[in-house]
Design an enzyme around this catalytic site. Structure first.
Site: not given
Lengths: 566, 522
Positions: A14, A47, A49, A117, A156, A231, A233, A243, A246, A277, A345, A380-381, A385
């Site tokens: 990722g 992907v 996010a 945000f 793998w 968290q 969401h 999702l 936000e 959140r 989340h 977390r804000l 992330s």
């Protein structure tokens, strides 16, 4: 069984894993780097996010302001030295992404645009419409495949980390296409496998994001830190949990209860829908518990109303959300509010790592959601992330490269490899019990949803712990129906459940032990934050009898804990 | 917590067990609620009915690109498709095409990703510019818009699966070629020369059939991007000899057939067809098409249509020597300037000729008149001949009286079907013929597999036989044990007949235009 030798092996592809690969490749072209991922890299959960990536880009904003917002959002559990480093690095990452081709949304004068945000006091979320993670991933993958010294092992499945004398020396992985297990030898290993929220029933998580790396590191002796902080969401689409960014509220969306009331005025009168959140999810859950939610065959929900934004703005800023709401929620947000409720989340917790992403195991690094450094503390804000993945993915790549350059390969006994082969093929694939994996998985997820959710209670957590241990016992008696090796997804589901059960147990134990409420961890029986006793990080170590907990202090540089209001 | 079960749908899933080599169809009954996606259904099967079923899935929100499968012959993302929207009681789920099957619905995606790796998927800029990390490159929102839609490709490989040209691994495929153009169109990128290279020898294999664009879950216009790619190569003169020959012929003769315009009416010898400029007014302007005007094999199609007009007592005329190539192939080969020249000429003649409607023999002429500027701006009343004839048959003006013995499969031409949704009229014509047994191809209507003739490929084909779409298509028809493949496009006639010869099956199967079949039945 074959043996693959690389200087650096990165598990997970990722944002953090790919960023680490690029950083390591840039560090030295002689370094031989492998990226192992159970999915093709651009199928990774990153992907998904959507809303943005936080970075101080403009003069009116400041590093101190971003750091303060993050620390306050974290309910003061973040390590402030790490946060200060993080906010300074983030803007460089935004520009790098831009240089590699990320199609950032732009201001009229052609600069990278930023949106508001939750919990951020300045609009500092750089975004690519509402597909930020998707575009970052494609830019990063596009960059990563240009290096000749990065080899991708797509699809793998890593099963175990091999540690000798407290040094990470390699790992085992199954090539899904053939189903054969192979061994990797490395000087440095980077875990970048994401979070574990698939342990919950209602979650924004991809089906495949099951916390494997956390579990592998934990079993190999690395402590997991702050795992009680999950968290929720505020806007998971009903019924799927997908999702809804936000950013929808960043662009001006309202949250409405069944009485048509913007209820946040009773919970966060100043910030309203742009409070952090944890605050909003608690508010929603309270509305639900007190009967002020909408009802549906798919359970209670809150309405996310975007109608007043108008079709043009929705299409320009939130095109994916509109499409997803129509395709998966059956509502067009231009015409109707979107049904949402809180969804698991993000894991603030993860493999304990320091500011250099080093874990307590030599040569083992951790970055992104599977790690805990701790940037996010107890909450977390939004948009921090993806920024963390990029910043600390890069750090991990560099640090792993430095380590690989200054050390030699460590031989390891074949014993561990053979034991692992036996565990996965005889113990799991070959198991001829009577329990079904989908059944156990669903029971675990329901258990987490009912007893380890937004509001927690000691007795619930105690019974959850008992139940999850019962599930662990039952897991030993499973039967995987498909005995074939090639692309056996029933087998990988079993391997994943095995990992998740460990992580669920750790999450519950840490939550039970922390007798206070802080950030995302809300104990109804201990409703107050207790800085005297609990301004500490939880560490969970693997033992055969279950997790052993320890506590370490939080690093505070500039900001002493104060009351947290929004 | 669960919605009401609306209906039970039967899922017929193509299975493959690599351990035993066994291939079979497994059938499962799945309760469907409002909101149940194909992926939910597959997960229901795996969790409750058969744990051994393998398929890929991850994000379940249409963004990771994992779960592409063929549903009733159409490739789509399982997670982004509601079962109830398909209005079916039975669904056939198969793995994506053009990639080897690993197990059940899991295909080997590496051939697809190899194509992506052949292009540079990162900005190309001078090293000095890239080193500066203190600020972003400026890009206006308008410049961002020029490539934004193309940047939404998830690399799900659905386009590649649907692509007829991708049976030749030399072809980069819709996704990679679109990604290449996405960077070319990015105002920050400075790598045009480098980007043209990897596609110069293979971008010509695309037939502009539009399947990629039609099935893209993210509505990325791959087909158009490929035309843009070609347009740049044409501009640079970096084109293969075969392509150059076609373009030069059109430049010189105003048709791609390499024959002088003075011979254009050769097809109508002895028919007494009225032509412009002797005639400037008619009920119907009959636009014949270069292929049916010049190709000896196809002239009979043009003649049949003319005799049908006569039979119906229709007042019709052609543009005679003033009918230039419509330019549909030329535009899609990327020669925009030449297309404009052709179109401007035809438009000017259309303006001098008074007709109630235009009837075209070729779907390509039909398509460009309908959809491409400057023709489009005229809002021409244009019909493909199948529409015209279906109408006449419907009104009883044409009555096929002789029985036609045989099993006939209808091949949907891309420019008639996929690009203009004309699926029913050709079938209506065939169904009006006594004794004719109409058989559907496995890949029909929107899923039709291109003959390989579009965008000029009909004249530039050089691929080995098994890599030609037409050969693939004829093999498909042979499996149906039909004796005739009916088409409604002169280019499909040319390519598919070529395949019949290449496969040496002339004694088994014939390729005929609908008009030829109808003629036999009248």
């Amino acid at each position: 069984m074959e043996k693959y030798v690389h200087d650096i092996v990165i598990v997970g592809a990722g944002l953090a894993g790919l960023r680490a690969a690029v950083a390591a490749a840039e560090f030295g072209e002689k370094l031989d780097i492998a990226v192992i991922s159970k999915l093709h890299p651009i199928r990774s959960h990153s992907v998904c996010a959507q809303g943005g990536t936080a970075a101080v880009m403009r003069e009116k904003d400041s590093f101190d302001l971003h750091a303060w917002d993050t620390v306050k959002g974290a309910d003061f559990l973040a390590d402030q030295d790490v946060v200060e480093f993080f906010v300074r690095q983030a803007p460089k990452e935004i520009v790098k992404m831009e240089h590699w081709g990320c199609p950032w949304s732009r201001t009229p004068d052609g600069k990278i645009d930023q949106r508001p945000f939750g919990g951020h006091t300045y609009p500092r979320a750089c975004f690519a419409a509402d597909m930020t993670g998707f575009h970052e991933m494609h830019a990063l993958y596009g960059k990563a495949i240009t290096y000749d010294n990065v080899r991708f092992y797509d699809e793998w499945f890593a099963t175990s980390l091999i540690v000798e004398d407290n040094s990470a020396v390699g790992l085992t992985a199954i090539e899904l296409k053939t189903g054969e297990i192979h061994v990797f030898q490395a000087k440095s290993v980077i875990m970048a496998t994401g979070g574990h929220e698939r342990i919950y029933e209602f979650t924004t998580f991809s089906h495949t994001t099951t916390g494997d790396g956390m579990a592998m590191a934990y079993r190999a002796g690395a402590p997991l830190m702050d795992m009680e902080f999950v968290q929720f969401h505020p806007t998971g689409l009903v019924p799927s949990g997908v999702l809804i960014t936000e950013g929808a509220r960043g662009e001006g969306g309202y949250l409405i209860n069944v009485n048509g009331e913007r209820f946040l005025k009773r919970y966060a009168p100043e910030k309203m829908e742009l409070a952090p959140r944890d605050v909003i999810s608690r508010a929603e859950q309270t509305e639900i518990l007190e009967g002020r939610a909408f009802t549906s065959p798919y359970g209670p929900y809150i309405a996310l109303d975007l109608r007043h934004l108008g079709e043009e703005k929705i299409n320009e800023r939130l095109p994916l959300i509109r499409d997803v709401a129509i395709k998966l929620g059956g509502v067009d947000p231009v015409k109707e509010p979107i049904p949402i409720r809180p969804a698991a989340h993000y894991s603030m917790g993860g493999i304990k790592a320091n500011i250099k992403t080093e874990t307590p195991i030599r040569g083992l690094y951790a970055a992104g959601e599977c790690s805990c450094l701790s940037v996010h503390g107890a909450n977390r804000l939004g948009t921090n992330s993806t920024a963390e993945c990029l910043v600390f993915g890069a750090v991990a790549g560099e640090e792993a490269a430095k380590h690989a350059t200054s050390t030699s390969f460590h031989e390891f006994s074949q014993e561990k490899v053979l034991a692992e082969e036996k565990r996965v093929f005889d113990g799991i694939l070959g198991s001829e019990g009577s329990e079904r994996v989908p059944q156990l998985r669903d029971e675990m997820r329901r258990l987490m949803n009912t007893k380890v959710w937004i509001f927690r209670k000691g007795d619930d957590l105690e019974s959850a712990l008992k139940e999850v241990r019962e599930l662990e016992k039952r897991f030993k008696n499973i039967k995987v129906e498909d005995k074939g090796r090639a692309f056996n997804t029933g087998f990988t589901a079993a391997l994943q459940l095995d990992f998740m059960l460990d992580l669920a147990e750790v999450t519950i134990m840490c939550a039970l032990a922390r007798t206070e409420s802080r950030g995302a961890h809300s104990r109804l029986d201990y409703p107050k934050r207790d800085d005297e006793k609990w301004l500490v990080h939880t560490l969970a170590y693997y033992t055969a009898e279950g997790p052993r907990l320890e506590y370490v202090p939080v690093t505070i540089t500039k900001w002493q804990p104060t009351a947290r209001k929004y | 917590m669960n919605g009401e079960v609306v209906k039970v749908v039967e899922f017929r899933i193509r299975r493959y067990d690599p351990n035993t080599g066994k291939k079979y169809i497994a059938t499962y009954k799945v309760p469907i609620r409002k909101g149940t996606t194909i992926l939910d259904a597959l997960n229901y099967i795996k969790d409750n009915l058969d744990e051994t079923l393998s398929f890929r899935h991850s994000c379940r929100m249409g963004i990771c690109g994992s779960c592409g499968v063929n549903v009733n012959g159409k490739p789509m993302l399982a997670c982004y498709t509601q079962v109830l929207d398909l209005n079916a009681d039975t669904l056939t789920i198969e793995p994506l095409s053009n990639m080897p099957v690993v197990k059940d619905l899991v295909v080997d995606i590496q051939p697809f990703f190899q194509t992506v790796k052949k292009i540079k998927t990162v900005l190309i800029k001078p090293a000095e510019a890239l080193k500066k990390t203190d600020g972003e490159f400026i890009q206006s929102p308008e410049d961002l818009k020029k490539y934004w839609d193309l940047s939404l490709c998830t690399k799900c490989s659905i386009c590649y699966s649907a692509c007829p040209a991708a049976i030749d691994e030399k072809f980069l495929g819709p996704s990679a070629l679109t990604a290449n153009y996405r960077f070319i169109a990015d105002s920050r990128d400075e790598g045009l020369d480098e980007r043209l290279k990897p596609m110069a020898d293979n971008v010509w294999l695309c037939t502009s059939c539009n399947s990629c664009t039609l099935f893209c879950p993210k509505l990325v216009n791959c087909s158009e991007s490929i035309v843009e790619d070609r347009s740049l190569l044409v501009e640079m003169g970096a084109i293969p000899r075969t392509v150059k020959d076609v373009l030069e012929s059109v430049m010189k003769y105003h048709n791609p057939m390499g024959t002088h315009q003075s011979k254009r009416m050769g097809w109508a010898e002895g028919l007494n067809v009225k032509t412009f400029p002797n005639v400037t007014k008619a009920e119907i302007l009959y636009f014949v098409c270069c292929s049916t005007a010049y190709d000896i094999r196809n002239r009979e199609i043009a003649r049949t249509m003319a005799s049908l007009f006569d039979k119906l007592g229709v007042d019709y005329a052609t543009l005679g020597e003033e009918e230039w190539c419509c330019g549909d192939h030329i535009l899609r080969m990327g020669e925009k300037g030449l297309f404009e020249m052709l179109a401007e000429h035809n438009v000017s003649v259309f303006q001098k000729f008074k007709a109630d409607r235009i009837v075209t023999l070729s779907p390509h002429c039909y398509n460009t008149f309908k959809n491409d500027k400057p023709y489009k701006d005229l809002a021409l009343n244009v019909q493909h001949y199948t529409q015209f004839l279906a109408e006449a048959i419907g009104k009883g003006k044409i009555k096929p009286s002789k029985p036609f013995k045989g099993r006939v499969a209808y091949h949907d031409p891309c420019f008639l079907g996929k690009r203009n949704q004309i699926y029913d009229e050709p079938r209506q014509i065939l169904q009006s013929i006594n004794g004719l047994e109409l058989v559907e191809m496995k890949r029909a209507r929107e899923s039709s597999f291109c003959c390989g003739g579009g965008a000029g490929r009909v004249w530039t084909e050089e691929a080995e036989p098994e890599k030609r779409p037409c050969v693939d298509r004829i093999k498909e028809a042979l499996e149906l044990e039909v004796d005739t493949v009916a088409v409604a496009c002169p280019f499909c006639v040319t390519t598919l007949e070529d395949a019949v010869k290449v496969l040496d099956v002339e004694n088994k199967i014939a390729v005929k235009d609908l008009l030829e079949i109808l003629k036999e039945a009248l």
